[in-house]
Structure formats: structure tokens, C-alpha cells
Write an enzyme that holds these catalytic residues in place. Structure first.
Site, mmCIF file in Angstrom:
data_model
loop_
_atom_site.group_PDB
_atom_site.id
_atom_site.type_symbol
_atom_site.label_atom_id
_atom_site.label_comp_id
_atom_site.label_asym_id
_atom_site.label_seq_id
_atom_site.Cartn_x
_atom_site.Cartn_y
_atom_site.Cartn_z
ATOM 1 N N GLU A 52 20.101 53.392 25.884
ATOM 2 C CA GLU A 52 19.577 52.110 25.442
ATOM 3 C C GLU A 52 18.493 51.625 26.401
ATOM 4 O O GLU A 52 18.687 51.702 27.608
ATOM 5 C CB GLU A 52 20.690 51.061 25.369
ATOM 6 N N ALA A 58 26.863 48.188 32.911
ATOM 7 C CA ALA A 58 27.656 49.078 32.070
ATOM 8 C C ALA A 58 26.915 49.300 30.757
ATOM 9 O O ALA A 58 25.923 48.621 30.477
ATOM 10 C CB ALA A 58 29.032 48.463 31.801
ATOM 11 N N MET A 59 27.397 50.263 29.967
ATOM 12 C CA MET A 59 26.756 50.562 28.685
ATOM 13 C C MET A 59 27.824 50.893 27.658
ATOM 14 O O MET A 59 28.755 51.649 27.927
ATOM 15 C CB MET A 59 25.781 51.744 28.873
ATOM 16 N N GLU A 66 31.852 45.243 27.106
ATOM 17 C CA GLU A 66 31.512 46.520 26.470
ATOM 18 C C GLU A 66 32.414 46.806 25.269
ATOM 19 O O GLU A 66 31.979 47.408 24.290
ATOM 20 C CB GLU A 66 31.597 47.672 27.488
ATOM 21 N N GLU A 114 23.864 41.114 22.368
ATOM 22 C CA GLU A 114 24.206 40.755 23.743
ATOM 23 C C GLU A 114 24.785 39.360 23.852
ATOM 24 O O GLU A 114 25.679 39.112 24.656
ATOM 25 C CB GLU A 114 22.967 40.905 24.641
HETATM 26 ZN ZN LIG Z 1 25.926 44.174 26.367
#
Ligand SMILES: [Zn+2]
Length: 1339
Positions: free
Chosen positions: A580, A719-720, A755, A777
Site C-alpha cells: 500500500e 502496521a499494514m 488493522e 483509515e
Molecule cells: Zn489503517
């Protein structure tokens, strides 16, 4: 590196300055340590500045006028420093240089500056600038060092010099003069000079050797003679008169035999004589004449017409002398023999030529313009005159040097001395010129759009990858099944930084091979264009195949390399992904847009010592020993659900894991380096709890059978949310109770909850394009607080949401250079730039406001509709509002107010407009009047009242003597008035700070609210108390409220026990302390804060007891007490540090950061070294972070410099952690300016390192730059960043500049009011006011 021509005459000394060590080369070729005397000449030139520090610290083109200094003087000074800097940047430590240049080796310019990245011309230019500096007898000297064969006997070398100006006021030298001299290192051997020049007045050739007084300006004839006059070093001590005598004697000896030579010598009145030199000169002249004749013969042998070389020479001559291009053969007209004559560099040579051709001419006047006219008139009829190749080359070199000099002046001088306009505002950048895209080979790229054409849609990817963790090479193959939605003869997709070795296109049943006729690459947009020889048919399916290869790099994006140190000290590599927003294309060719969803199937080839992870579980493993060697396996994974490319992830590592299972039978595993994996227990528990909670909350199950959470040592973000394979920084996933405090535990909980929320919001339903990123988000940020609150109710996440989301968003969104939540994204950099506080925090805050307005059940029902309707697909923001609106309409119990609001209209006003409103509330005569106006801390430029944006504002007010809340709505109107109780001692709006705006009141109500705070009224929640203080400070910063109001409100802290009011107050008062650091008000303010802290400090103590919130409050209050130098707090922290260092007593986890930092700040070098060693040896990630932050607290400038340098180097401190170093150093008042200098000097390194990472450069700019508070600093920052391409961080820079302007304004406008109030407060306190006592408020 510095070079010093200390004698200024006959020898050259070198002074090196690498790593602070200064070395001088003495006359007898010895290297000795340099003393301050060696720098005396430089100190004079820098007018009192320390030369070494000046060139190091000036940082490039940001040097500026000192107070009272004229621009011209600044220009001069900057030019000096820029030269030093240039040399410093481009030079290496002196040993290599000395080895090459001193004294028995050839000293070439490239040796003097041996940076191989520089071109020869630039290196030469550096030397030129350096020599310019080093000769203090000249105002503007140009010397060009050239190499020559060393003379073994005399250790001499040739140095060509061109003088532009002599040292003496009464002597000038033509800028086009030349001289050559044999140059001695030791100064005792002979030194000869020959010069040639054409100026109106020139100095003697001997001057370059002796430094003796030059002769007065002489005639052109004498100057002509002087050009050829010899001089020797042996003549140096002699006076001009003795030299003349010597010459006369020699002349008399010569006159009889060599009349012409004698005649020339006779004219050479000022120069040294000497028969040997004279004869030597004659010998050279004879050789030169011989070569000329030889050349003439050669030319005669060749036909003139068509001779390209001759044409070039003629062309160059014409460029230089202004003659028309002519036929080279016309030169034959110059002489009866038809031979060429070589011109010199000046008109005299031309006159010689004319004379030789038998024509009479008048010597040309001086000055290039007149000379050109003269030549043209004289030679036009002959069409061409030629000069020698050597002279033509010399002219070319001169032209080149002139262009280079102009370029250097433009590059370094201009930005440095920009006059201050006093106008504040963002730097304007000219829009880029639209150009048609072209490939790297210059071929037109047929597709001109950031977005891919809609004619082809991917349906399924079949991916095979073989990464080698020894060689880091990756080979891969991808088959993409595509469907044609519009008949087309081309396909465009994405690929970045890889070599495509094979491409094929078949029909889906492999029956027809479609020939790909062309493959074009457009790297700027990472696009690949494939044209086919026949149209792809509508509705048909095809398979597009690529084979490719690339190398794993430590790039933090794409398929990249990371490493960790195992328990046995060995270095272990892993390969992981971060896609991303748009880096999947760096791992395999793909259609890399979020709405182009497809399924993915992976086969990963690995060594048997490694484990491969993918979004889905492993289906099977095959041995490839027979094909690829021993120990090679291939894992095949199940096909994914339909998903976006940016959510694909795969990891190859030797990690270990721990697992747990949810109520929904989802296998949750935490993967980490084997020696750290047990620290994943806490995250696994949180994940299991939150995953079950979300399944219930969203009304939809988690879509995959497993969820892996993986700790990655090198990770750019926190984090992802890769579907089924989330990746985290070590410190965002691993938690060790014995070393991690309550804040770290809460952070891990929040990140995991964030997440996991994405598994629905973002993964299951994805935004169609990045302009709706906020929906992903913002929602995940809101849910992280709700999810964490479910997993850990003791966290009291309600007040922390206000602190971390709402107030953070309000602070940033009041800047002029903010942006709407929903923004158009038109270029790749913009995609990166919108991953910011506005998308995350403001997005979450406006969703929370909507949730509070509608009620949580209605909001949940709307979310459920939205997720079900768009499951496994893509959606826009409007789709969410439509679903929520339906849910509101269906709700049995309508929300409070006049029925459900128009959700689309309400939320559009918050998501499509930047900023937020300031709500003014006035209660008068039984009427409550509410008005809205945009709130910006600096007035908007050119805004008219009539154009002011309006919002749909839900407002809730609590009034004295009124039961319940009074709901007021501003539905896009500027004001509204409602009935209210006639008698109300106080009123307060935006209850619990659920609305994303600020509220202001008349002065009497502010005073009433202060009384309410001090009285400990239960009418105000902990969020309300924090919000009142935050609004007051923010209004003061925006110049809308007197500084005395927030100060008065702050006195309530002495009776406050809630975390949020303390956190808000510290945030603002610490900012004030920073702004007043060098002001008289600093001490009274610090004393005021100490008095506020004292009661709570005594009550909280240093033991680790109490609830989660109490532990967090203790850490905050104690840290603040130490930072404002509360004596007992400092002493206690130092004692704990000493016990830890000397006796090995562990520090309580919540206090570690505080104790480590205090130990370093108040300690010595040994303490710093101790913490540094602990940092190097620490294995727990959170402990490592605490130690690293503490290292930046040092006040020793040498230690700080060392710390910054090794941190940036990246070997001992990971690149991702450099931002922690910047944060801690920027917060250290004693280190801030040093950090600023360091960042400027190392900007290119920093940009190289973090250029692609938004978060890194953003944080560096925000943490460092926004703290400045003077006009000088503002201009420095502007000048430094002027013209620098910051890509996605450019908005952060503009915001930081605006913050500096606000700081400057506050110091000018409110410092006096704050000082007056503090003085009054001190007086009252000294008069015996009872010390405040602590009491607990309800949380
Ligand atoms: Zn996020």
C-alpha cells in the site's frame, strides 16, 4: 578539507579537516597538527566567524544576512562559505589526497578533489574556488591548476594561472592574461614564470613569483613584452632596480649578436633578466616556431575545401571574434603563399598575422567590442581567418569555465541572500509544464493518464516466486487472466524496477496465441504498454503472462529485504512485502489500482530452513531438490477471495509463531523471530478478542480461515492490514510486561484493533480510488478505540479518543494549509501525502460525531447495510452515507432532535471542506444564540465573509439549572437562536467533545467555567474539562482570547486527577515554555507549572500502583515534573538511574523512558555510553526504543553530533528508527539548533534514505521545523527548502512554516499578557494563598 597557501608566494600547504582533526602540511613536507594560527587568514576572511564551523554549519544555500549587513556583503561572505562548503562536501579526508599529490607525485586537479561522482570540470571548478579563497592578496583570483610531469630534481610542477586582478590597488591585470610558471613545493628551487596578456595595464610576470611591488600600469607594448619575460625564484629577494641592472648587463652582452632579442629584453624594464632564462625562452620559442612550420606543411598537403577540422576551427574563431563564417580556403588570401596563419588569443596576434600577410594594419583598440568591429572590417573580405587547434581548445575551455562559474553563482549565491520581505505565506511553486509521456528511450508512450484504461479487467493472478535469501535475487512468473470489456488493441498495466524477460498473450483456453508487437515502459507512472497485432474481442477472456526478475533491496516497500539479529548473534534475512498504496507493481506486473480486484494464487519456492506465508493458508508443499538443488521446496497456497493488489502479502523467513483460535474458529498466529515470539502473547490475546467482537459488531464473519500477525524488523509505517497476513513494526506487536509500560501495552492493543478493523473496512469493502482513503483509515481509527475499549475496558478509551483523534485533528486542521478529508488524487505523490492526520484522525472524529448524532444502534445498522451491499467489491463515500441514511429512516426510535438529519448533506460539509467551525454561543435574556464561522489560526488569504464555508453542526449544550442537554443544530446556516433558561450562571456546549469544532463564549462565561472547574463540579466530564482548557489555549494561539484565560483555567490542574486535562495542559504549556525558552517569562512560567504539578506529584508517588489510567497519569506528571526541573523529581529520577547503572536495579516499566532520559541529560559521557551499550545489546524492541529516545536527551554538543551521525549511518540504528532520534533530539532544547544544522548538511543523505517514505520526511519536518519561533529561523527554513523537491512532504513543510509564523505572532502578541498574569499570580501566591491540594475527580 581545507587547503592553505600560507606563504602566499612559493609553496602550498594543506590543512585537512576531517572529523574535526586538523592537519597542516609544512614546508618540509611534514604533516603536523594544525594550530589556531593556521586559520588566522580564514578568520579574517570570515570576519570573525570560525571558518571550520562556518563552512560546516552554513548548510548550503541558506546563508543569510547578518543584522545590519548589506546584501552585497552577504553575497561576498556567502560566496566564501559556499566555496568552503563545496570543497568540504566534495572532498575526502586528506590522507588519500596527500598520498596522491604530495610531494613526489603528479598533482592533478582530480586528485585534489577525489570524489568520483563529480565530473572533471566540477572538480576543477572546486579547485578554482578553493584557490580563489586561499590567496588573500587577490580580490578575485582565478587559477587553474593543471598537471604536468614532475621535475624529479626540483619537485616542481606546472601551474597555469589566469589572473583577473592583482593584489595592489594600483595594479590591474587583464582577465585574459595568461602565465605559466614552474611551481615549487618547498620554495627553494627555481621558479619561472612566463606570461602573456593583453590588458590595458598589466603587472609584471615576475610578480607571480616574487610578490614584489608591481610596476605601475604600462603601455600595451610593454605589456606585450612582459608576457614573454622570464623570471626566476632566485630573483625573489632582489629589488626592481637590481633586477634592471642585471638585465641591462645581460642586454649589453647580447646586443651585438642578437639584436631583436636584445631589443625585447630592453623593453622588459621591470622584469628579471638572466641569460639562462632568456636562452631557455628562446629555445622554447624556436621549438614552437618549428612546430608551427611543420603544421603549415601538413596543412599545405591537404585540400582546404571540405576539411572538417579546419571548418570547426574557423567556426570557433568566428564565435570568439565575431567574424562571419567563411570558406577556410579563403585564408589563402592572407598570404601570397596561401598558407594558414595561426592567431594568438589577442588582437596583437591578429595584427601580427595581418602584418605577415603583407597588409598594413593599425593595432586594434582595447576592449572586445571594438576589437570585433575592427576585425570584421579588416577581414570581412577574406571571409576566414583560422587559429591554431590549441588556441581554439583554450577558448573552448575558457567558455566552459565561464558557463560553469555562472552556474555555480546561480546555484549557490542567489538563494542565500534573499532579502526579507516580511510577508508571510506559503511558497508558491510554478505548475509543471504538461508534457506528453515518453519512454526512457525517448519514444512516445501512447497512454497518457495516471489511471489504467478500463478496457481490460484482471480476474485472477497465478503467481510463482523464487526469492533467494543468499543472493537476494528474485525470479518470478505471473499469469493474469483478464476479461475484455471494450474491444481494444492494447493493454496497459503496472510494473516497477524489474526486468521483464518474457511476455505472452493467449486466449483463456490457450488455443490462440496473440502476438504482442510492442512493449513500452513509462517509468514515471510505472506503466507498461503492450500493443497486439489484432484487436482483443469484447467479452473474451485472455491470459497475459510475464516472466521477470529483480533484486531484493532494503527498500521498505514492494517485496523487500529485512533482517534481524538472532539470539546467537548471527544475522538473519527475511523477505517481506509492503504494497500500500502502489508498490505491488514492484513485486510483480499487475493492474495496481484498488478497485481492480481479482483473486490471487501463489506458489513460493524457498529453502527448507524457511517458512513462506501468504494471505491464505498453505495448501501443499513439494520437494524441488531434483530440479533446483538440495533443500528447495515449493509451497502452494489456496486461492484468495477477490481483493485489491495492495492487500496482497507474502513473507519468507525463519520465524517462529504462537497461535490461538477465535470463537469463530479462525486461527490467529503471531509470527516473530524465534527469541522474541513469546512477546507476541499479548497481541494474540487482543486479536482473538477483537476479531470476535468485530464479527458481532459488523454483522459479518471474518472471510478467511486464518489471520497471521507478523513482526517485521524494518517497517516504514506502524502496521499494514494485508488480508489475513497483517504486518507490524516489532514495537507495534511485541509486548513484554517486564519492560513495557502501560502506554506501550495500550499502543499494541490499538494497532492490532486498527488493522483488524480494516479486514472489513478496506479489505472486504474497498474504496474505489484513493481520494476516499479517509473512509478506510478514518473508520479503522475510530474502530481501534472501540475495539481496544472492548478488549481492555480499563483503558477508558473514550477520553483517549478525544485526546488522540479529535484534538489532534483540530490542531492540524486549523492551519491554512490543511486539506479536506476527501480530496482528488491526481498524481502518485498525492496518494502518499493523504496518509495523514486529516485522513486518520479527522476522518475518525467526524464518523464519531455522526455516530453520536444518530446513536450507536442506528450507526451500526447503517454500517452493516453498507458492508453487506458492497462485500468483496468497491464503494464510494456516498454509498456509506446512503446506507446510514436508510438505517436512520428505518430506526424505530428516531435520534434526538427534529428527526434524522440529512446524512449526505451533513457529512459532505465535513468531508468536502477543509477546516472546521468556531461556534460562538451567547446566552442573553432567555435566548441562546449560536453562530458559526471558519476557524483558522492565521486569517485566510483573500477570503470574503460571504464566501465563508458553513457546516451542518450538531451541538449539545448543558446549562445551569436546566435538566438534560439542549440540542441545537446549525443545518448549514450561519446562526440560530433558541429559547433557554433566563437565569443561568454558566453554560457549556459540545458536551463530551463529540463535535469536531471549537466553542467560545463571552468573557463572563469563561470566568464562570473557570469557577466551575476549580469547584470540581460534577457537571463537567473529564472530556469537558480537557476540552475547555484546549479550546482556551487554541483560541489564544489564534489571537482570539487573552493569554490570561487559559492560564486561569490551568490552575484547576492542582485539583485535577483526570488524564485528559493533564495531557492537554502539558501539550500547550510545554509549547509555551519552548517559545519562551530565551525570554524572561520562561522562569516565572516554569515556576507556575511546578506549583501546579506539586500536589499531584506528591499524591501519585514513584511506585507502580493503581489502574491503567493512574499509571499513565503518573508517567505523565513525573515526566513533566522532571522537565520543569522540580528538584525532588530530578533527584529521584537520577537516583533510580544511578541504581540501575551501578547496582543493576531494574527501573519500573512505566518510568523507564523518564529515568533513562534524565540519567543521560544530567549525566556525563560515561552515562551516555552506558545507555548506548545497553541499546546495542537490548533484545526487547520496546526497551530498545526507550533507550534510543533517551540518548537524544544529552546536552553535550559533541555527543549529540556523534549520536546523529551514527544514527543516520544506519548500521547501528535502523533506518526506520532515525525518526525517533529526530523526535527526541528536537524535543531537547539544547540540541535543536544542532539538529537543524545536521539536517541541512545531511539533507541529501536523508532524502536518499527516506525519499520514498512519507512518514519519515513528514515527521522530520514536523518535529524539527515547526518548533522554531523567530523570524530569522523562519527565513532560514524558507531559504533552505526553497527549490527542493519534497514530493509528498511539501504540504508538511507548508504547515510547519505556518506553525513558525504562529509561534512568532504569539511571542509578539501574547507574551506580555502572559508575563503580567504570571507576575500577578506570583504576587498573590507569595502573599500567602493556600497551596493547592489534590483531589480526585470522577473519571
Ligand atoms: Zn489503517
Amino acid at each position: 578539507m581545507l587547503f592553505s597557501d600560507r606563504s602566499q608566494q612559493s609553496h602550498l600547504s594543506l590543512v585537512s579537516a576531517s572529523d574535526g582533526g586538523l592537519t597542516r602540511i609544512t614546508d618540509d613536507s611534514q604533516l603536523i597538527k594544525a594550530s589556531s594560527d593556521d586559520f588566522a587568514p580564514f578568520q579574517r576572511r570570515f570576519r570573525g566567524y570560525d571558518p571550520v564551523l562556518s563552512y560546516r554549519e552554513s548548510g548550503g544555500a541558506n546563508f543569510k544576512s547578518a543584522p545590519g549587513e548589506s546584501e552585497e556583503a552577504c553575497d561576498r561572505r556567502h560566496a566564501n562559505i559556499a566555496n568552503y562548503q563545496l570543497k568540504t562536501v566534495t572532498s575526502r579526508p586528506s590522507k588519500a589526497l596527500v598520498g596522491k599529490c604530495f610531494p613526489n607525485t603528479v598533482c592533478k586537479p582530480e586528485n585534489l578533489s577525489n570524489d568520483r561522482k563529480l565530473s572533471q570540470s566540477k572538480r576543477t571548478a572546486n579547485i578554482v574556488s578553493f584557490v580563489d579563497e586561499m590567496d588573500p592578496t587577490s580580490r578575485s583570483v582565478r587559477r587553474v591548476l593543471s598537471s604536468a610531469e614532475p621535475n624529479k630534481n626540483t619537485q616542481s610542477r606546472q601551474v597555469s594561472q589566469s589572473y583577473s586582478e592583482a593584489s595592489r590597488p594600483n595594479s590591474t591585470i587583464s582577465s585574459r592574461s595568461f602565465s605559466t610558471m614552474s611551481y615549487s613545493w618547498s620554495g627553494h628551487s627555481s621558479l619561472t614564470c612566463t606570461s602573456s596578456g593583453t590588458g590595458a595595464a598589466e603587472t609584471s610576470g615576475r610578480q607571480c613569483c616574487t610578490g614584489s611591488e608591481p610596476r605601475p600600469a604600462a603601455s600595451r607594448d610593454s605589456a606585450q613584452t612582459q608576457r614573454k619575460s622570464p623570471c626566476t625564484a632566485s630573483d625573489r629577494p632582489s629589488s626592481p632596480q637590481s633586477s634592471v641592472d642585471s638585465c641591462s648587463e645581460d642586454l649589453s652582452n647580447l646586443r651585438s649578436g642578437r639584436k631583436s632579442a636584445a631589443s625585447r629584453l630592453k623593453k622588459d624594464k621591470g622584469c628579471l633578466a638572466g641569460l639562462n632564462s632568456y636562452l631557455s625562452n628562446r629555445k622554447k620559442k624556436a621549438q614552437k616556431e618549428h612546430r608551427r612550420k611543420e603544421r603549415k606543411k601538413l596543412i599545405k598537403m591537404k585540400p582546404h575545401r571540405g576539411d572538417i577540422f579546419v571548418k570547426i576551427r574557423s567556426y570557433v574563431r568566428n564565435l570568439v571574434w565575431g567574424l562571419p563564417l567563411g570558406d577556410p580556403t579563403a585564408a589563402s588570401h592572407l598570404g601570397t603563399s596561401g598558407t594558414y596563419r595561426a592567431f594568438g588569443t589577442g588582437p596583437q596576434s591578429m595584427a601580427d598575422a595581418m602584418s605577415a600577410s603583407g597588409r598594413t594594419t593599425t593595432p586594434p583598440p582595447n576592449g572586445p567590442g571594438e576589437r570585433a568591429l575592427y576585425n570584421k572590417a579588416e577581414y570581412a573580405g577574406r571571409k576566414a581567418v583560422v587559429c591554431s587547434p590549441r588556441r581554439a581548445a583554450a577558448v573552448l575551455v575558457l567558455v566552459f569555465l565561464a558557463v560553469l562559474a555562472i552556474a555555480l553563482v546561480a546555484a549557490f549565491a542567489r538563494p542565500a541572500c534573499l532579502p526579507s520581505t516580511g510577508v508571510v505565506g506559503p511558497t508558491t511553486v510554478a505548475p509543471p509544464v504538461a508534457t506528453r509521456p515518453t519512454t526512457a528511450d525517448g519514444e512516445p508512450f501512447p497512454w497518457d493518464s495516471l489511471r489504467l484504461p478500463p478496457a481490460v479487467l484482471p480476474r485472477r493472478y497465478e503467481l510463482l516466486l523464487q526469492p533467494n535469501l543468499t543472493t537476494f535475487a528474485v525470479v518470478g512468473r505471473v499469469k493474469i487472466q483478464i476479461t475484455v470489456t471494450q474491444e481494444t488493441s492494447f493493454i496497459v498495466l503496472h510494473s516497477r524496477n524489474m526486468t521483464i524477460t518474457k511476455r505472452e498473450l493467449h486466449t483463456s483456453d490457450d488455443s490462440v496465441n496473440v502476438s504482442i508487437t510492442r512493449l513500452l515502459l513509462y517509468p514515471e507512472r510505472d506503466q507498461v504498454y503492450l500493443s497486439v497485432n489484432e484487436s482483443l474481442q469484447l467479452g473474451q477472456n485472455y491470459t497475459l503472462s510475464f516472466e521477470f526478475n529483480y533484486t531484493l533491496r532494503e527498500a521498505l516497500e514492494g517485496f523487500y529485504l529485512s533482517h534481524y539479529t538472532a539470539a546467537n548473534g548471527s544475522k538473519r534475512y527475511l523477505a517481506t512485502t509492503q504494497f500500500e498504496p502502489n508498490a505491488a507493481r514492484a513485486a510483480f506486473p499487475c493492474f495496481d489500482e484498488p478497485q481492480l480486484k481479482a483473486t490471487f494464487q501463489l506458489a513460493m519456492v524457498r529453502h527448507e530452513s524457511h517458512t513462506a506465508l501468504f494471505n491464505t493458508p498453505r495448501r501443499s508443499t513439494a520437494d524441488l531438490d531434483f530440479y533446483l538443488g538440495a533443500g528447495i521446496k515449493q509451497d502452494d497456497f489456496f486461492e484468495t477471495v477477490r481483493m485489491s493488489t495492495y492487500l496482497v502479502a507474502f513473507i519468507v523467513s525463519d520465524y517462529a509463531h504462537i497461535s490461538d483460535t477465535t470463537d469463530g474458529n479462525v486461527l490467529v498466529s503471531v509470527w516473530a523471530p524465534p527469541h522474541l515470539v513469546q512477546q507476541g502473547q499479548f497481541a494474540a490475546q487482543v486479536a482473538v478478542s477483537v476479531l470476535d467482537f468485530y464479527t458481532d459488531y459488523f454483522g459479518l464473519p471474518y472471510q478467511l480461515p486464518k489471520l497471521d500477525l507478523v513482526a517485521i524488523p524494518d517497517f516504514a509505517a506502524g502496521a499494514m492490514e494485508n488480508w489475513g497476513l497483517c504486518t507490524f513494526r516489532l514495537t507495534s506487536l511485541l509486548y513484554e510486561p517486564s519492560s513495557g509500560g502501560s502506554a506501550i501495552q495500550q499502543w499494541v492493543t490499538r494497532v492490532v484493533a486498527h488493522e483488524l478493523a480494516h479486514q472489513w473496512f478496506g479489505n472486504l469493502v474497498t474504496m474505489e480510488w484513493w481520494n476516499d482513503l479517509w473512509l478506510n483509515e478514518g473508520f479503522a481509527t475510530l474502530m481501534e478505540f472501540i475495539g481496544a475499549g472492548h478488549a481492555r475496558p480499563e483503558y477508558h478509551m473514550g477520553q483517549q479518543f478525544m485526546l488522540e483523534a479529535t484534538l489532534t485533528a483540530l490542531a492540524l486542521d486549523s492551519l491554512r494549509d490543511s486539506h479536506p478529508i476527501s480530496v482528488e488524487v491526481t498524481d502518485p505523490d498525492q496518494i502518499e501525502s493523504i496518509f495523514d492526520t486529516i485522513s486518520y484522525s479527522k476522518g475518525a472524529a467526524v464518523l464519531y460525531m455522526l455516530m453520536k448524532e444518530l446513536g450507536q444502534p442506528v450507526f451500526k445498522a447503517g454500517l452493516n447495510k453498507y458492508l453487506r451491499r458492497h462485500s468483496l467489491g468497491s464503494a464510494r463515500t456516498a454509498d456509506l452515507w446512503a446506507a446510514v441514511q436508510e438505517a436512520a429512516a428505518e430506526a424505530e426510535t428516531p435520534p434526538a432532535g427534529d428527526g434524522p438529519p440529512d446524512v449526505q448533506a451533513m457529512m459532505d460539509s465535513w468531508t468536502r471542506q477543509k477546516s472546521y467551525p468556531l461556534i460562538s454561543v451567547v446566552l442573553s435574556a432567555g435566548r441562546l444564540t449560536v453562530r458559526q464561522a471558519p476557524f483558522t489560526q492565521l486569517p485566510a488569504v483573500g477570503a470574503r465573509q460571504s464566501d465563508a464555508p458553513l457546516w451542518h453542526v450538531p451541538l449539545s449544550c448543558r446549562l445551569h439549572r436546566r435538566a438534560g442537554l439542549l440540542a441545537v443544530r446549525l443545518n448549514g446556516t450561519a446562526s440560530v437562536t433558541v429559547s433557554a433558561p433566563r437565569q443561568s450562571a454558566w453554560y457549556y456546549c459540545n458536551v463530551n467533545k463529540t463535535g469536531v469544532y471549537r466553542v467560545t463564549y463571552p468573557a463572563d462565561n469563561w470566568a464562570a467555567l473557570q469557577q466551575l472547574l476549580l469547584a470540581g463540579s460534577s457537571h463537567l466530564s473529564v472530556q469537558d474539562r480537557a476540552a475547555i482548557i484546549d479550546d482556551a489555549f487554541s483560541l489564544n494561539r489564534a489571537d482570539l482570547l487573552n493569554a490570561s484565560v487559559p492560564l486561569r483555567l490551568s490552575t484547576s490542574l492542582s485539583r485535577e486527577a483526570g488524564l485528559a486535562p493533564w495531557a492537554v495542559s502539558r501539550r500547550h504549556l510545554d509549547w509555551w515554555l519552548q517559545l519562551l525558552y530565551d525570554q524572561p517569562t520562561h522562569a516565572p512560567l516554569q515556576h507556575f507549572v511546578r506549583r501546579l504539578i506539586a500536589p499531584q506529584y506528591g499524591q501519585l508517588g514513584w511506585s507502580e500502583q493503581g489502574s491503567h489510567v493512574v499509571r499513565r497519569l503518573r508517567a505523565l506528571v513525573l515526566a513533566w515534573a522532571v522537565s520543569v526541573r522540580l528538584p525532588e523529581a530530578v533527584a529521584r529520577a537520577r537516583t533510580l538511574f544511578s541504581d540501575w547503572r551501578n547496582a543493576g536495579l531494574p527501573v519500573p516499566p512505566d518510568l523507564r523512558q523518564l529515568v533513562y532520559s534524565t540519567g543521560v541529560e544530567y549525566g556525563d559521557t560515561g552515562d551516555w555510553q552506558f545507555v548506548w551499550q545497553r541499546y546495542l545489546n537490548a533484545t526487547t524492541p520496546t526497551e530498545k526504543n526507550s533507550l534510543l529516545r533517551a540518548l537524544g536527551a544529552s546536552t553535550d554538543p559533541l555527543i549529540l553530533e556523534h549520536f546523529l551521525r551514527i544514527s543516520l549511518a544506519g548500521e547501528l540504528v535502523r533506518s526506520q528508527d532515525f525518526v525517533l532520534v529526530v523526535e527526541s533530539t528536537a524535543a531537547n532544547q539544547a540540541a535543536r539548533l544542532r539538529l537543524w544544522r545536521f539536517v541541512r548538511l545531511n539533507w541529501h543523505k536523508i532524502l536518499d534514505k527516506f525519499g520514498g517514505g512519507t512518514f519519515m520526511i513528514d515527521n522530520i519536518i514536523q518535529e524539527l521545523v515547526s518548533r522554531f519561533s523567530t523570524q530569522l529561523e523562519l527565513e532560514e527554513v524558507r531559504a533552505f527548502f526553497d527549490g527542493k523537491d519534497l514530493r509528498s512532504a511539501s504540504r508538511s513543510l507548508r504547515q510547519a512554516l505556518e506553525s513558525i509564523q504562529l509561534n512568532i505572532r504569539w511571542r509578539g502578541s501574547h507574551q506580555a499578557a502572559a508575563a503580567a498574569w504570571l507576575e500577578d499570580w506570583s504576587r498573590r501566591e507569595a502573599a500567602g494563598a493556600a497551596p493547592p491540594t489534590a483531589r480526585h475527580w470522577p473519571n
